[in-house]
Scaffold this motif. Structure first.
Motif, PDB file in Angstrom:
ATOM      1  N   ALA B 282      -5.054   8.663  40.960  1.00  0.00           N
ATOM      2  CA  ALA B 282      -6.240   8.686  41.822  1.00  0.00           C
ATOM      3  C   ALA B 282      -7.140   9.866  41.475  1.00  0.00           C
ATOM      4  CB  ALA B 282      -5.811   8.762  43.291  1.00  0.00           C
ATOM      5  N   SER B 283      -6.539  11.035  41.225  1.00  0.00           N
ATOM      6  CA  SER B 283      -7.410  12.190  40.966  1.00  0.00           C
ATOM      7  C   SER B 283      -8.079  12.046  39.601  1.00  0.00           C
ATOM      8  CB  SER B 283      -6.630  13.497  41.084  1.00  0.00           C
ATOM      9  OG  SER B 283      -5.589  13.510  40.171  1.00  0.00           O
ATOM     10  N   ALA B 284      -7.361  11.445  38.637  1.00  0.00           N
ATOM     11  CA  ALA B 284      -7.999  11.183  37.341  1.00  0.00           C
ATOM     12  C   ALA B 284      -9.185  10.248  37.527  1.00  0.00           C
ATOM     13  CB  ALA B 284      -6.995  10.579  36.367  1.00  0.00           C
ATOM     14  N   ALA B 285      -9.012   9.243  38.398  1.00  0.00           N
ATOM     15  CA  ALA B 285     -10.097   8.287  38.634  1.00  0.00           C
ATOM     16  C   ALA B 285     -11.296   8.988  39.282  1.00  0.00           C
ATOM     17  CB  ALA B 285      -9.608   7.141  39.515  1.00  0.00           C
ATOM     18  N   PHE B 286     -11.008   9.840  40.282  1.00  0.00           N
ATOM     19  CA  PHE B 286     -12.130  10.469  40.976  1.00  0.00           C
ATOM     20  C   PHE B 286     -12.841  11.487  40.091  1.00  0.00           C
ATOM     21  CE2 PHE B 286      -9.979   8.741  44.746  1.00  0.00           C
ATOM     22  CZ  PHE B 286     -11.039   7.998  45.205  1.00  0.00           C
ATOM     23  N   GLU B 287     -12.081  12.082  39.180  1.00  0.00           N
ATOM     24  CA  GLU B 287     -12.706  12.999  38.228  1.00  0.00           C
ATOM     25  C   GLU B 287     -13.786  12.263  37.421  1.00  0.00           C
ATOM     26  OE1 GLU B 287     -10.296  15.138  35.110  1.00  0.00           O
ATOM     27  OE2 GLU B 287      -9.488  15.948  36.978  1.00  0.00           O
ATOM     28  N   VAL B 288     -13.437  11.047  36.987  1.00  0.00           N
ATOM     29  CA  VAL B 288     -14.401  10.265  36.207  1.00  0.00           C
ATOM     30  C   VAL B 288     -15.592   9.887  37.085  1.00  0.00           C
ATOM     31  CG1 VAL B 288     -14.778   8.098  35.004  1.00  0.00           C
ATOM     32  CG2 VAL B 288     -12.673   9.370  34.631  1.00  0.00           C
ATOM     33  N   LEU B 289     -15.298   9.487  38.332  1.00  0.00           N
ATOM     34  CA  LEU B 289     -16.378   9.036  39.201  1.00  0.00           C
ATOM     35  C   LEU B 289     -17.330  10.172  39.556  1.00  0.00           C
ATOM     36  CD1 LEU B 289     -14.499   6.587  41.572  1.00  0.00           C
ATOM     37  CD2 LEU B 289     -15.939   6.076  39.611  1.00  0.00           C
ATOM     38  N   GLU B 290     -16.862  11.414  39.401  1.00  0.00           N
ATOM     39  CA  GLU B 290     -17.733  12.547  39.728  1.00  0.00           C
ATOM     40  C   GLU B 290     -18.432  13.132  38.503  1.00  0.00           C
ATOM     41  OE1 GLU B 290     -14.970  14.951  41.834  1.00  0.00           O
ATOM     42  OE2 GLU B 290     -15.002  13.603  43.549  1.00  0.00           O
ATOM     43  N   GLU B 291     -18.193  12.542  37.315  1.00  0.00           N
ATOM     44  CA  GLU B 291     -18.899  13.010  36.123  1.00  0.00           C
ATOM     45  C   GLU B 291     -20.402  12.848  36.349  1.00  0.00           C
ATOM     46  OE1 GLU B 291     -18.090  13.796  32.784  1.00  0.00           O
ATOM     47  OE2 GLU B 291     -15.943  14.012  33.161  1.00  0.00           O
ATOM     48  N   PRO B 292     -21.192  13.862  36.022  1.00  0.00           N
ATOM     49  CA  PRO B 292     -22.637  13.692  36.184  1.00  0.00           C
ATOM     50  C   PRO B 292     -23.179  12.660  35.183  1.00  0.00           C
ATOM     51  CG  PRO B 292     -22.130  15.767  35.100  1.00  0.00           C
ATOM     52  CD  PRO B 292     -20.818  15.171  35.507  1.00  0.00           C
ATOM     53  N   LEU B 293     -24.094  11.825  35.664  1.00  0.00           N
ATOM     54  CA  LEU B 293     -24.663  10.795  34.801  1.00  0.00           C
ATOM     55  C   LEU B 293     -25.844  11.358  34.027  1.00  0.00           C
ATOM     56  CD1 LEU B 293     -24.767   7.609  37.043  1.00  0.00           C
ATOM     57  CD2 LEU B 293     -23.250   8.129  35.150  1.00  0.00           C
ATOM     58  N   PRO B 294     -26.026  10.911  32.791  1.00  0.00           N
ATOM     59  CA  PRO B 294     -27.236  11.318  32.077  1.00  0.00           C
ATOM     60  C   PRO B 294     -28.464  10.734  32.775  1.00  0.00           C
ATOM     61  CG  PRO B 294     -26.074   9.606  30.872  1.00  0.00           C
ATOM     62  CD  PRO B 294     -25.193   9.993  32.025  1.00  0.00           C
ATOM     63  N   GLU B 295     -29.565  11.486  32.775  1.00  0.00           N
ATOM     64  CA  GLU B 295     -30.753  11.002  33.469  1.00  0.00           C
ATOM     65  C   GLU B 295     -31.570  10.100  32.557  1.00  0.00           C
ATOM     66  OE1 GLU B 295     -32.930  14.259  35.066  1.00  0.00           O
ATOM     67  OE2 GLU B 295     -31.153  15.007  36.119  1.00  0.00           O
ATOM     68  N   HIS B 296     -32.214   9.130  33.173  1.00  0.00           N
ATOM     69  CA  HIS B 296     -33.067   8.232  32.413  1.00  0.00           C
ATOM     70  C   HIS B 296     -34.464   8.278  32.998  1.00  0.00           C
ATOM     71  CE1 HIS B 296     -30.175   6.495  29.780  1.00  0.00           C
ATOM     72  NE2 HIS B 296     -29.342   6.238  30.769  1.00  0.00           N
ATOM     73  N   GLY B 297     -35.448   8.064  32.134  1.00  0.00           N
ATOM     74  CA  GLY B 297     -36.821   8.010  32.617  1.00  0.00           C
ATOM     75  C   GLY B 297     -37.191   6.593  32.992  1.00  0.00           C
ATOM     76  N   ALA B 298     -38.471   6.360  33.226  1.00  0.00           N
ATOM     77  CA  ALA B 298     -38.930   5.038  33.624  1.00  0.00           C
ATOM     78  C   ALA B 298     -40.087   4.564  32.759  1.00  0.00           C
ATOM     79  CB  ALA B 298     -39.338   5.049  35.090  1.00  0.00           C
ATOM     80  N   ALA B 299     -40.398   5.318  31.663  1.00  0.00           N
ATOM     81  CA  ALA B 299     -41.529   4.953  30.824  1.00  0.00           C
ATOM     82  C   ALA B 299     -41.227   3.675  30.049  1.00  0.00           C
ATOM     83  CB  ALA B 299     -41.836   6.094  29.858  1.00  0.00           C
ATOM     84  N   THR B 300     -42.274   2.886  29.748  1.00  0.00           N
ATOM     85  CA  THR B 300     -42.081   1.699  28.921  1.00  0.00           C
ATOM     86  C   THR B 300     -43.054   1.750  27.747  1.00  0.00           C
ATOM     87  OG1 THR B 300     -43.630   0.508  30.325  1.00  0.00           O
ATOM     88  CG2 THR B 300     -41.299   0.204  30.794  1.00  0.00           C
ATOM     89  N   VAL B 301     -42.589   1.258  26.597  1.00  0.00           N
ATOM     90  CA  VAL B 301     -43.410   1.237  25.398  1.00  0.00           C
ATOM     91  C   VAL B 301     -43.229  -0.125  24.740  1.00  0.00           C
ATOM     92  CG1 VAL B 301     -43.669   2.192  23.077  1.00  0.00           C
ATOM     93  CG2 VAL B 301     -43.257   3.730  24.994  1.00  0.00           C
ATOM     94  N   ASP B 302     -44.293  -0.710  24.218  1.00  0.00           N
ATOM     95  CA  ASP B 302     -44.176  -1.968  23.485  1.00  0.00           C
ATOM     96  C   ASP B 302     -43.715  -1.650  22.064  1.00  0.00           C
ATOM     97  OD1 ASP B 302     -44.317  -4.386  22.316  1.00  0.00           O
ATOM     98  OD2 ASP B 302     -46.514  -4.590  22.448  1.00  0.00           O
ATOM     99  N   LEU B 303     -42.493  -1.986  21.756  1.00  0.00           N
ATOM    100  CA  LEU B 303     -41.927  -1.609  20.456  1.00  0.00           C
ATOM    101  C   LEU B 303     -42.535  -2.386  19.297  1.00  0.00           C
ATOM    102  CD1 LEU B 303     -38.132  -1.057  21.157  1.00  0.00           C
ATOM    103  CD2 LEU B 303     -39.977   0.597  21.158  1.00  0.00           C
ATOM    104  N   ALA B 304     -43.231  -3.488  19.596  1.00  0.00           N
ATOM    105  CA  ALA B 304     -43.897  -4.227  18.524  1.00  0.00           C
ATOM    106  C   ALA B 304     -45.049  -3.403  17.955  1.00  0.00           C
ATOM    107  CB  ALA B 304     -44.408  -5.575  19.043  1.00  0.00           C
ATOM    108  N   ARG B 305     -45.470  -2.422  18.720  1.00  0.00           N
ATOM    109  CA  ARG B 305     -46.537  -1.541  18.241  1.00  0.00           C
ATOM    110  C   ARG B 305     -46.117  -0.086  18.459  1.00  0.00           C
ATOM    111  NH1 ARG B 305     -51.686  -3.087  21.177  1.00  0.00           N
ATOM    112  NH2 ARG B 305     -50.205  -3.646  22.793  1.00  0.00           N
TER     113      ARG B 305
END
Lengths: 550, 543
Positions: B282-305
């Motif tokens: 259980a403690s191994a599981a909670f250790e994983v669940l408390e790992e900080p997540l990498p942050e993501h942005g919300a920008a979008t780009v058209d990769l065709a251009r």
């Protein structure tokens, strides 16, 4: 040697391999019976003591009983401690015997069965599975023996005072001692059967998601994988739930039977007191002893589950042993015969290679001549029979047909050959016990490990392998080839020596191995790397059953 | 709680019935109602124990399932780099088999712990009310049980740890010898170590017995204290009965109750090992669940251009003082195919993961540069909305994994459109999938993947190539298989890469073979490098 029939219970076949000293098992059962007997005795004597005391006799009358009660109080814990030590010692000795026997039989068994063994399987059989078979002593044999003896003691105590109450107790103990384990076993079987597929699906989905290098996430397939995981987990929960219904019944039977034993003892005992057949203080004994009597049989459901687990482990072990058991009736691998000078060291005519356990040979109609100091590369898609052919040429597998002459000893290096947890020098001495340091250095130089060896902290005495310094994939491969090189065998047979290396590294390695012919060795190797094949004297391409050589 | 009340009721009924029968010589007729009540209580206890077992198992199974799902989802969010780390590898074991240790924990340990917390005080109060002397004995001895177990545990901990270490060493030596059996056999030297297997096994057994002698001590203390306490209570009752200071009914009731007071505590002790494994899981599981997540942005780009750019990127390899890749710079846009080459372990796959925002660079920058608009600023890959970004990327991995469905579905994806048949035929021809389809029993409608026909790695690769061709995703990443690739497959890969580039897509290839490298416009050499100084690098490795 007659082979035992396969239909026999694998556990019955595996248990003799434990070489259990039965006298010690009897000792453990005796100790366990005494320990639990203390609990039963405590209940019986305490009941008598209190009932008798209420009649206010002289205190001296009670002195024996008070001492006995205290002695039982101390005896239980200590005797149980000794019993656990004795039974675990028996089990551990058994595992040592089983493991040694396994090792000995595999060491003397059919060479091709051993050569084809995967390291992981071998470790699982000799490790966890051998332990599980040994556990049968501690968790099944001893508890069953103790339960039987303690139940008899309780029945004897009650029966001596009031035979019909003893009989009733015996019946209830039988119901619990047979019914509860039977139900527990059924529950385990049911859960196992139902959850097998769900567990495999769950594991597959989990491994897929956790092993994802980003491809699942990028392609958007992650969602469906997580759905798979949820679905298989729901099935797993449902399967467990079905088993729980049965195992809960097994628990409830024990509680019910214990209470019922008291009720029945009252129903039988009270009229007996009224009719003068039973003294009032003995009534207390008859009614209260059953409360402690069920502890022995209470351990039996777990014993039944352990039997099932041990039997499954025993089946895997026996399958391994049966597969490796020498079979004098089967064709034998080709032994080395002397040849005239200048004749080829390997000659095959219409040779067919295959596993005795499979109906069709993997390779047929092979004609081959290999002279001393020449090299042969075997190529072809995976699963086409390269390993089978190599094992046959190395003299580890009997030909499935045709003729094979071997005129020189061969050393075999499997794809996953083992690097021992010891020094570089000792790893080389696995091939030949008297390898000198100079010979070792020469062999390492020949496989291109000269600079590597020179950079090692302790040179040849550096520990490599799982517990030692890490060696890279390429270094490990080269070390294994150096080991084949120091063996006395003039013919080196190597299966996929360059597996798991990048193409450039693989080419260099295959080229190096093929170049060992310059040292007078004859080389046969299988590979699916085609980059370095120009260095081979001959290339044999396997395609399905048809063989093309050029 | 109900269980506790029933235990008391049973004891009181047994005590009263037996007491009257023994002391007053009561007949069965007078005792009848009490015996009937006793039978009812016994039945109720059986039902309660059935429910306890049944629902504890169910609750445990669903808890394990929920925890597993949470872990897996967390791990996907933590990114491939984290999953590839030592912690990630441990998580695989934890999620597949390790969580099973929670089942005995939830089914056996936790209920007993609850019973101890609820039922034991109740029973103590009842005993105290019936006979305060016995109650006092119980109150004094009960805390001794955990106290002595902790003391024994403390005293033996050092010894146990030392022995455990030597045990593991012996076990490792033994398994090393066994694992090497096929190798020894190949050199005809397997007979010799047989005695060593026995000797190591015996040494292992002696070491194990040494640890068990200590490990079983706490069990002995537990049983000794509880049984001895019951004996003391019994003798005490006997002596007070003789003096007439107590009546028999009370005496018998307390005698029946006394073992029940200690029972939950004994069970907790017996299940202690289940608890340590369960708590560890259980403690191994909670250790994983408390790992900080990498942050993501919300920008979008058209990769065709847009162009994908790596600017002097380096990624620290987990657990090694190595940058893999090191100092890689690349830029590629629509209509270009770029090959990443380099030896094993140089960081080719990591470079791809950096381009796609799956792994953050330790140094340097990974950006997307919009090309349509002159003023557009480069957008950091980390600032992009991953869902929108990845929806524009087709990935052909080394070992493609097909979901359940037909070949057609596997190639077209979920939503086929009108002009797909022509595209499908063309893609199948280029990827050499047409010959695979021709060999399948149901052609395009053959079910493959899970629950369907198993395709070889090479065949799956062709399906994935065709899927990339058919899809209109502007960026295609192709990881060329290192193993088991025949000449026909190699040609299919080369044709596909050319076709994709000619369609104006951005193609990034991890290439091993000269033919494929030659088919690309440019080659970027990927190299690893030793980290110059640990001080240069940030402390942790960003996921």
């Amino acid at each position: 040697m007659s082979r035992p029939g396969r239909s026999r219970d694998p556990l019955r076949r595996a248990v003799p391999l434990l070489e259990v000293p039965w006298r010690r098992v009897v000792g453990a059962v005796t100790l366990g019976t005494l320990a639990l007997g203390c609990a039963v005795g405590l209940a019986a004597v305490a009941a008598w003591l209190i009932a008798r005391a209420s009649q206010q006799p002289p205190v001296l009358v009670l002195s024996v009983a008070t001492v006995t009660v205290r002695a039982f109080g101390v005896g239980r814990g200590t005797l149980r401690y000794v019993e656990r030590l004795v039974s675990h010692d028996v089990a551990l000795r058994g595992v040592v015997s089983l493991r040694t026997t396994l090792y000995a039989r595999l060491a003397a068994g059919r060479p091709e069965a051993v050569a084809a063994l995967r390291e992981g399987d071998l470790l699982a059989r000799t490790g966890a599975d051998a332990d599980a078979v040994g556990d049968v002593v501690v968790r099944a044999f001893v508890p069953v023996g103790v339960a039987a003896c303690v139940s008899l003691v309780a029945v004897a105590i009650v029966g001596a005072l009031l035979p019909e109450a003893g009989l009733a107790l015996l019946l209830l103990l039988l119901v619990v001692g047979v019914g509860a384990p039977w139900l527990a076993d059924r529950a385990a079987r049911e859960t196992e059967r139902r959850s097998l597929q769900a567990r495999a699906d769950m594991t597959a989905a989990t491994l897929d998601v956790l092993g994802d290098d980003g491809a699942l996430a990028v392609s958007g397939a992650l969602g469906s994988r997580l759905d798979d995981l949820r679905r298989s987990d729901r099935e797993l929960t449902a399967a467990t739930d079905v088993g729980a219904r049965t195992s809960a019944t097994s628990e409830a039977i024990q509680t019910a039977a214990t209470g019922l034993a008291v009720v029945v003892a009252l129903l039988l005992g009270v009229p007996a007191v009224a009719s003068g057949r039973l003294s009032p203080e003995d009534l207390a004994v008859v009614v209260l002893t059953p409360l402690a009597a069920f502890e022995g049989v209470g351990a039996l459901p777990a014993a039944a589950v352990q039997l099932r687990r041990s039997r499954a482990a025993a089946a895997r072990i026996m399958a391994l042993l049966d597969g490796a058991a020498p079979d004098p009736a089967a064709p034998q691998p080709v032994a080395v015969t002397p040849a005239a000078p200048g004749a080829p060291v390997l000659v095959a005519r219409a040779l067919a290679c295959g596993w005795p356990s499979r109906p069709d040979p993997a390779v047929t109609g092979l004609d081959l001549e290999l002279h001393e100091g020449r090299s042969l590369a075997v190529v072809g898609p995976s699963g086409v029979g390269k390993t089978t052919l190599l094992l046959t040429l190395a003299g580890l597998l009997a030909p499935a047909g045709g003729r094979l002459e071997r005129h020189a000893e061969a050393s075999w290096t499997a794809e996953d050959a083992h690097l021992f947890d010891t020094t570089v020098l000792e790893n080389l001495r696995v091939a030949r016990g008297d390898v000198t340091e100079d010979e070792a250095l020469e062999a390492l130089a020949a496989v291109g490990l000269g600079p590597w060896q020179a950079a090692l902290p302790d040179g040849l005495d550096t520990v490599v392998g799982p517990g030692g310094d890490a060696v890279s994939g390429g270094e490990r491969r080269r070390l294994l080839i150096a080991r084949a090189l120091v063996s006395r065998a003039p013919v080196l047979v190597l299966d996929e020596p360059a597996e798991h290396l990048d193409p450039a590294g693989a080419d260099a390695l295959v080229r190096m191995v093929l170049g060992l012919t310059a040292r007078g060795r004859t080389v046969v190797l299988a590979t699916h790397h085609r980059g370095a094949l120009d260095a081979a004297d001959a290339v044999l391409t396997l395609q399905g059953v048809a063989v093309a050589a050029h | 709680m109900l269980a506790g009340v029933l235990v008391v009721a049973q004891a009181v009924l047994i005590g009263e019935t037996l007491g009257r029968a023994v002391h007053d010589g009561a007949r069965l007729g007078e005792l009848g109602p009490r015996v009937a009540w006793l039978a009812a209580v016994v039945a109720a206890r059986a039902v309660v124990s059935w429910c306890q077992e049944r629902y504890a198992v169910r609750a445990a199974a669903s808890t394990v399932a929920e925890l597993r799902e949470a872990l897996v989802i967390r791990a996907t969010a933590l990114g491939p780099r984290w999953r590839g780390s030592a912690r990630g590898t441990r998580l695989t074991t934890l999620a597949t088999t390790g969580l099973d240790a929670l089942e005995p924990y939830f089914v056996r340990y936790v209920p007993q712990l609850l019973l101890t917390a609820v039922v034991t005080p109740l029973l103590v109060v009842v005993v105290l009310g019936l006979d305060w002397v016995s109650g006092l004995v119980v109150i004094v001895t009960l805390p001794l049980v955990p106290l002595f177990m902790v003391l024994v545990g403390r005293l033996t901990q050092g010894v146990a740890e030392r022995r455990l270490a030597s045990l593991q060493r012996l076990g490792a030596q033994l398994l090393d010898l066994v694992a090497g059996l096929p190798t020894l056999r190949a050199f005809g030297r397997a007979e010799g170590p047989r005695e060593r297997v026995r000797a190591l096994g015996d040494a292992n057994r002696r070491a194990t017995m040494g640890t068990l002698r200590i490990a079983f001590l706490s069990g002995m203390v537990l049983e000794l204290l509880t049984t001895l306490s019951v004996a003391i209570v019994a003798v005490g009752i006997g002596l007070r009965l003789v003096d007439g200071r107590m009546d028999l009914v009370t005496g018998l009731t307390v005698l029946v109750l006394a073992p029940e007071v200690y029972l939950p505590l004994r069970q907790v002790g017996a299940q202690f090992h289940a608890s340590t494994d369960g708590i560890a899981a259980a403690s191994a599981a909670f250790e994983v669940l408390e790992e900080p997540l990498p942050e993501h942005g919300a920008a979008t780009v058209d990769l065709a251009r847009a162009r994908l750019v790596l600017d002097d990127v380096g990624v620290a390899a987990p657990g090694r003082a190595v940058l893999a890749p090191a100092h890689i710079s690349l830029a590629l846009g629509p209509g270009e195919a770029v090959a990443l080459v380099g030896p094993n372990g140089a960081g080719k796959s990591t470079a791809v993961q950096v381009v796609l925002g799956l792994v953050r660079p330790t140094r340097g920058r990974a950006v997307v540069v919009p090309t349509g608009d002159r003023d557009a600023e480069p957008v950091d890959v980390g600032a992009l909305d991953p869902e929108a970004f990845w929806a524009q990327v087709a990935w052909v991995p080394q070992r493609p994994d097909l979901g359940a469905g037909t070949v057609r579905e596997a190639v077209l994806g979920a939503s086929p459109s009108a002009d797909d048949d022509a595209r499908l035929a063309e893609a199948a021809r280029l990827a050499a999938l047409d010959e695979v389809v021709a060999s399948l029993p149901g052609g395009w409608d053959t079910r493959v993947g899970r629950g369907g026909l198993g395709l070889s790695v090479g065949q799956r690769q062709r399906v994935a190539l065709a899927a990339a061709l058919v899809s209109r995703r502007p960026v295609v990443v192709l990881d060329e298989p290192t193993a088991h690739l025949d000449d026909a497959s190699e040609e299919a890969v080369v044709r596909t890469v050319r076709a994709l580039r000619d369609e104006g897509r951005t193609v990034l290839v991890v290439a091993h073979r000269p033919a494929l490298v030659a088919a690309c416009d440019r080659t970027v050499e990927v190299r690893s490098a030793l980290l110059p100084q640990a001080a240069d690098a940030p402390a942790g490795v960003p996921a």
